[in-house]
Scaffold this motif. Structure first.
Motif, mmCIF file in Angstrom:
data_model
loop_
_atom_site.group_PDB
_atom_site.id
_atom_site.type_symbol
_atom_site.label_atom_id
_atom_site.label_comp_id
_atom_site.label_asym_id
_atom_site.label_seq_id
_atom_site.Cartn_x
_atom_site.Cartn_y
_atom_site.Cartn_z
ATOM 1 N N MET A 146 0.848 -1.178 0.000
ATOM 2 C CA MET A 146 0.000 0.000 0.000
ATOM 3 C C MET A 146 0.891 1.239 0.000
ATOM 4 N N HIS A 147 0.525 2.194 -0.763
ATOM 5 C CA HIS A 147 1.275 3.436 -0.882
ATOM 6 C C HIS A 147 1.171 4.239 0.409
ATOM 7 N N ARG A 148 2.270 4.849 0.820
ATOM 8 C CA ARG A 148 2.301 5.608 2.078
ATOM 9 C C ARG A 148 1.220 6.693 2.122
ATOM 10 N N SER A 149 0.958 7.326 0.999
ATOM 11 C CA SER A 149 -0.078 8.356 0.936
ATOM 12 C C SER A 149 -1.452 7.788 1.285
ATOM 13 N N SER A 150 -1.740 6.582 0.827
ATOM 14 C CA SER A 150 -3.017 5.938 1.138
ATOM 15 C C SER A 150 -3.145 5.681 2.634
ATOM 16 N N ILE A 151 -2.072 5.263 3.243
ATOM 17 C CA ILE A 151 -2.089 5.016 4.689
ATOM 18 C C ILE A 151 -2.348 6.312 5.441
ATOM 19 N N ASP A 152 -1.697 7.388 5.031
ATOM 20 C CA ASP A 152 -1.903 8.675 5.696
ATOM 21 C C ASP A 152 -3.348 9.149 5.566
ATOM 22 N N TRP A 153 -3.944 8.981 4.375
ATOM 23 C CA TRP A 153 -5.345 9.362 4.179
ATOM 24 C C TRP A 153 -6.266 8.471 5.003
ATOM 25 N N ALA A 154 -5.952 7.188 5.102
ATOM 26 C CA ALA A 154 -6.762 6.268 5.907
ATOM 27 C C ALA A 154 -6.692 6.636 7.385
ATOM 28 N N LEU A 155 -5.496 6.980 7.872
ATOM 29 C CA LEU A 155 -5.360 7.393 9.270
ATOM 30 C C LEU A 155 -6.105 8.692 9.536
ATOM 31 N N LEU A 156 -6.053 9.625 8.605
ATOM 32 C CA LEU A 156 -6.799 10.876 8.762
ATOM 33 C C LEU A 156 -8.298 10.576 8.843
ATOM 34 N N PHE A 157 -8.801 9.732 7.935
ATOM 35 C CA PHE A 157 -10.219 9.371 7.953
ATOM 36 C C PHE A 157 -10.596 8.692 9.266
ATOM 37 N N LEU A 158 -9.775 7.760 9.727
ATOM 38 C CA LEU A 158 -10.043 7.047 10.975
ATOM 39 C C LEU A 158 -10.066 8.006 12.157
ATOM 40 N N ARG A 159 -9.055 8.877 12.236
ATOM 41 C CA ARG A 159 -8.983 9.856 13.331
ATOM 42 C C ARG A 159 -10.200 10.762 13.344
ATOM 43 N N VAL A 160 -10.502 11.361 12.209
ATOM 44 C CA VAL A 160 -11.570 12.354 12.153
ATOM 45 C C VAL A 160 -12.939 11.701 12.358
ATOM 46 N N SER A 161 -13.212 10.603 11.668
ATOM 47 C CA SER A 161 -14.536 9.981 11.793
ATOM 48 C C SER A 161 -14.772 9.438 13.203
#
Length: 137
Positions: A1-16
């Motif tokens: 998985m691309h590092r950018s995808s992981i960062d976006w997933a963590l942002l989504f998880l944190r915010v939601s």
């Protein structure tokens, strides 16, 4: 998985996860403080005011820090403490179905605790500039 995808997933998880906690538990307690003082459980026998204040810390201020990605791992700890007290001391009779919201929040915030905030966060930006600042994530 691309590092950018992981960062976006963590942002989504944190915010939601934080918006759910804020909306369902934190803001109602903050906005109805006087009423909540009369109905809050006090499982650790600290008194209604300290118990409610600690719940607001965990359910309002910590989620705001996590959304920003500031002191994220540290901010997860009070949330996890409140969830564990709720599940095992206040409501030990809950079935898995009755406690599913608390269990899902526990999964979300343990995941954030393990993974950290990612690069799409205040701490992530600080780490890009100063790798020695890793302790603040």
């Amino acid at each position: 998985m691309h590092r950018s995808s992981i960062d976006w997933a963590l942002l989504f998880l944190r915010v939601s996860g934080c918006l759910l906690l804020l909306g369902v538990h934190g803001l109602p307690k903050l906005l109805n403080f006087s009423h909540e003082l009369t109905v809050i459980e006090d499982p650790l026998h600290l008194g209604a005011w300290p118990t409610l204040s600690l719940a607001i810390l965990a359910e309002v201020w910590c989620p705001l820090l996590i959304i920003l990605g500031l002191l994220t791992r540290l901010a997860c700890l009070p949330i996890l403490a409140v969830l564990l007290v709720s599940l095992f001391i206040v409501h030990p009779e809950w079935s898995l179905a009755e406690g599913q919201f608390a269990w899902l929040l526990l999964i979300i915030f343990v995941t954030v605790l393990i993974a950290g905030p990612g690069r799409l966060s205040v701490c992530g930006r600080l780490l890009e500039r100063r790798p020695s600042a890793a302790w603040i994530s």
